[in-house]
Scaffold this active site. Structure first.
Site, PDB file in Angstrom:
ATOM      1  N   ILE A   1       0.853  -1.203   0.000  1.00 38.92           N
ATOM      2  CA  ILE A   1       0.000   0.000   0.000  1.00 38.92           C
ATOM      3  C   ILE A   1       0.885   1.248   0.000  1.00 38.92           C
ATOM      4  O   ILE A   1       0.592   2.234  -0.678  1.00 38.92           O
ATOM      5  CB  ILE A   1      -0.947  -0.008   1.222  1.00 38.92           C
ATOM      6  CG1 ILE A   1      -1.803  -1.279   1.230  1.00 38.92           C
ATOM      7  CG2 ILE A   1      -1.837   1.240   1.219  1.00 38.92           C
ATOM      8  CD1 ILE A   1      -2.700  -1.442   2.454  1.00 38.92           C
TER       9      ILE A   1
ATOM     10  N   SER B   1       0.051  -9.305   9.181  1.00 37.98           N
ATOM     11  CA  SER B   1      -0.632 -10.594   9.082  1.00 37.98           C
ATOM     12  C   SER B   1      -1.333 -11.005  10.371  1.00 37.98           C
ATOM     13  O   SER B   1      -0.735 -10.998  11.447  1.00 37.98           O
ATOM     14  CB  SER B   1       0.391 -11.665   8.700  1.00 37.98           C
ATOM     15  OG  SER B   1      -0.130 -12.945   8.979  1.00 37.98           O
TER      16      SER B   1
ATOM     17  N   TYR C   1      -3.121  -9.147  16.307  1.00 34.45           N
ATOM     18  CA  TYR C   1      -3.005  -8.106  15.283  1.00 34.45           C
ATOM     19  C   TYR C   1      -4.076  -7.031  15.470  1.00 34.45           C
ATOM     20  O   TYR C   1      -3.790  -5.831  15.465  1.00 34.45           O
ATOM     21  CB  TYR C   1      -3.124  -8.736  13.892  1.00 34.45           C
ATOM     22  CG  TYR C   1      -3.194  -7.716  12.786  1.00 34.45           C
ATOM     23  CD1 TYR C   1      -2.045  -7.095  12.322  1.00 34.45           C
ATOM     24  CD2 TYR C   1      -4.416  -7.355  12.225  1.00 34.45           C
ATOM     25  CE1 TYR C   1      -2.110  -6.143  11.320  1.00 34.45           C
ATOM     26  CE2 TYR C   1      -4.494  -6.404  11.227  1.00 34.45           C
ATOM     27  CZ  TYR C   1      -3.345  -5.805  10.770  1.00 34.45           C
ATOM     28  OH  TYR C   1      -3.419  -4.848   9.779  1.00 34.45           O
TER      29      TYR C   1
HETATM   30  C1  UD2 Z   1      -6.506  -8.850   6.205  1.00 34.42           C
HETATM   31  C2  UD2 Z   1      -5.188  -8.133   6.276  1.00 34.42           C
HETATM   32  C3  UD2 Z   1      -4.959  -7.608   7.648  1.00 34.42           C
HETATM   33  C4  UD2 Z   1      -6.165  -6.845   8.161  1.00 34.42           C
HETATM   34  C5  UD2 Z   1      -7.463  -7.573   7.895  1.00 34.42           C
HETATM   35  C6  UD2 Z   1      -8.687  -6.746   8.122  1.00 34.42           C
HETATM   36  C7  UD2 Z   1      -3.525  -9.069   4.748  1.00 34.42           C
HETATM   37  C8  UD2 Z   1      -2.378 -10.019   4.572  1.00 34.42           C
HETATM   38  N1  UD2 Z   1      -4.093  -9.061   5.961  1.00 34.42           N
HETATM   39  O1  UD2 Z   1      -6.532  -9.976   7.094  1.00 34.42           O
HETATM   40  O2  UD2 Z   1      -3.803  -6.791   7.625  1.00 34.42           O
HETATM   41  O3  UD2 Z   1      -6.164  -5.532   7.755  1.00 34.42           O
HETATM   42  O4  UD2 Z   1      -7.540  -7.989   6.548  1.00 34.42           O
HETATM   43  O5  UD2 Z   1      -9.811  -7.557   7.957  1.00 34.42           O
HETATM   44  O6  UD2 Z   1      -3.890  -8.347   3.852  1.00 34.42           O
HETATM   45  N2  UD2 Z   1      -7.274 -17.589   3.186  1.00 34.42           N
HETATM   46  C9  UD2 Z   1      -7.432 -18.737   2.425  1.00 34.42           C
HETATM   47  N3  UD2 Z   1      -6.381 -19.161   1.674  1.00 34.42           N
HETATM   48  C10 UD2 Z   1      -5.182 -18.517   1.649  1.00 34.42           C
HETATM   49  C11 UD2 Z   1      -5.019 -17.346   2.434  1.00 34.42           C
HETATM   50  C12 UD2 Z   1      -6.100 -16.911   3.197  1.00 34.42           C
HETATM   51  O7  UD2 Z   1      -8.495 -19.349   2.418  1.00 34.42           O
HETATM   52  O8  UD2 Z   1      -4.278 -18.966   0.931  1.00 34.42           O
HETATM   53  C13 UD2 Z   1      -8.426 -17.094   3.943  1.00 34.42           C
HETATM   54  C14 UD2 Z   1      -8.148 -16.753   5.384  1.00 34.42           C
HETATM   55  O9  UD2 Z   1      -8.239 -17.877   6.226  1.00 34.42           O
HETATM   56  C15 UD2 Z   1      -9.242 -15.708   5.654  1.00 34.42           C
HETATM   57  C16 UD2 Z   1      -9.389 -14.999   4.312  1.00 34.42           C
HETATM   58  O10 UD2 Z   1      -8.843 -15.876   3.339  1.00 34.42           O
HETATM   59  O11 UD2 Z   1     -10.436 -16.342   5.988  1.00 34.42           O
HETATM   60  C17 UD2 Z   1      -8.671 -13.675   4.245  1.00 34.42           C
HETATM   61  O12 UD2 Z   1      -7.341 -13.862   4.687  1.00 34.42           O
HETATM   62  P1  UD2 Z   1      -6.204 -12.748   4.518  1.00 34.42           P
HETATM   63  O13 UD2 Z   1      -4.995 -13.239   5.210  1.00 34.42           O
HETATM   64  O14 UD2 Z   1      -6.100 -12.325   3.104  1.00 34.42           O
HETATM   65  O15 UD2 Z   1      -6.847 -11.489   5.242  1.00 34.42           O
HETATM   66  P2  UD2 Z   1      -7.389 -11.251   6.722  1.00 34.42           P
HETATM   67  O16 UD2 Z   1      -8.841 -10.924   6.605  1.00 34.42           O
HETATM   68  O17 UD2 Z   1      -6.964 -12.311   7.675  1.00 34.42           O
END
Ligand code: UD2
Length: 310
Positions: A12, A79, A142
């Site tokens: 970003i 993360s 986080y």
């Molecule tokens: C994202 C942001 C975090 C925060 C948050 C706010 C990233 C890396 N993290 O966390 O900083 O701002 O949003 O809500 O941008 N998943 C899969 N397969 C994969 C990877 C992830 O199924 O290979 C799932 C994961 O378990 C989750 C969803 O996708 O249910 C989103 O995961 P993420 O790591 O992209 O983002 P999040 O929401 O944990």
């Protein structure tokens, strides 16, 4: 105007730096390149000042803040699962580091600090869309670290008169998001798996949803949040206002790639929330925020970008 962007070598951050340079501002980037990458700054490298260092180093952050009008504070461990594994490290960078930035910004007399907060501060509430009036209830280290950053910012605003705005980003995606770690944003992982003939991994049933927000919308909002007078001391959601399941995003990617995803489904991830969607009316009202690029167009642009990087 003179801008300091912490984490300006990251995903970003570097997109924001490009826009600041395009608009003729003077930009200093502070980045330890732990997640960021100098290649992200390649096109603007000659026009900016780059300081390699971490926000946990008081001296470096003091030096970086000197002369800045605005500080865009984006440096962080981003993360959720990594924070579950390493809560202390996340706290050191996101909390102690943010406190260092606030102290240095106060002492340097900057006009405003804009802080990259996160929708994760809301936790797993059933109420959707999430609005700023809801009580924060993070469920991961986080989320706690981002909430504490906001609280410190608000206290600095009240106590020392440091102008401070928090932007609660909702799942930002787009060009330059690093797909290379298990902690990377899900869309960068899905897209590169689909591009390279691999099988995307889904943690859970794929019906969890996110308000995926294309990075250019966030870049525009970052600048608006710096420039708009009278919004200090407040926090704003930054999303698209929609909600998209992982299974739906894979369907779109199957269309782009022209082949089935054959996703592998595994156990749900610790610290995960189920659904996320932003009410973006407050940001619209306060500083004219409007997402210019919707989810589907953003995903297409992101797909094209990753394909061009192969
Ligand atoms: C994202 C942001 C975090 C925060 C948050 C706010 C990233 C890396 N993290 O966390 O900083 O701002 O949003 O809500 O941008 N998943 C899969 N397969 C994969 C990877 C992830 O199924 O290979 C799932 C994961 O378990 C989750 C969803 O996708 O249910 C989103 O995961 P993420 O790591 O992209 O983002 P999040 O929401 O944990």
């Amino acid at each position: 105007m003179r801008y300091l962007v912490t984490g300006g070598g990251g995903f970003i951050g570097s997109n924001t730096v490009d826009e600041l340079v395009r608009r003729g501002h003077s930009v200093t980037v502070l980045d330890d390149l732990s997640a960021g990458n100098e290649a992200n700054l390649a096109t603007v490298r000659e026009q900016i000042t780059f300081i390699r260092g971490t926000i946990t180093d008081r001296e470096i952050i003091e030096k970086a803040c000197r002369g800045a009008d605005y500080v865009l504070h984006l440096a962080a461990r981003t993360s959720v699962p990594r924070s579950v594994k390493q809560p202390l490290e996340t706290n050191q960078i996101n909390v102690d580091g943010t406190l260092n930035v606030l102290i240095a910004a106060r002492d340097a007399g900057v006009r405003r600090v804009v802080f990259a907060s996160s929708s994760s501060i809301y936790g797993d509430t059933p109420t959707l869309p999430k609005h700023e009036g809801m009580p924060p209830a993070p469920i991961s280290p986080y989320g706690v670290s981002k909430l504490v950053g906001e609280l410190y910012g608000r206290v600095f605003h009240r106590t020392y008169g440091l102008d401070f705005v928090a932007l609660r980003y909702f799942n930002v995606f787009g060009p330059r998001q690093d797909p290379g770690s298990p902690y990377s944003g899900v869309l960068s992982r899905f897209i590169t798996a689909m591009r390279d003939g691999g099988q995307p991994s889904i943690f859970g049933d794929g019906e969890q949803s996110r308000d995926f927000t294309f990075v250019q919308n966030v870049v525009t909002a970052n600048l608006q949040a710096c420039e708009t007078p009278g919004i200090g001391g407040r926090a704003f959601n930054l999303g698209t206002g929609g909600r998209y399941t992982l299974n739906y995003t894979l369907q779109l990617l199957e269309g782009f790639a022209g082949r089935p995803a054959k996703a592998k489904y595994g156990p749900q991830r610790e610290g995960d929330i189920r659904d996320s969607q932003a009410d973006i009316s407050l940001a619209a009202q306060a500083f004219g925020y409007q997402p210019q690029i919707n989810f589907e167009d953003g995903l297409r642009r992101t797909w094209d970008w990753y394909c061009s990087q192969r």
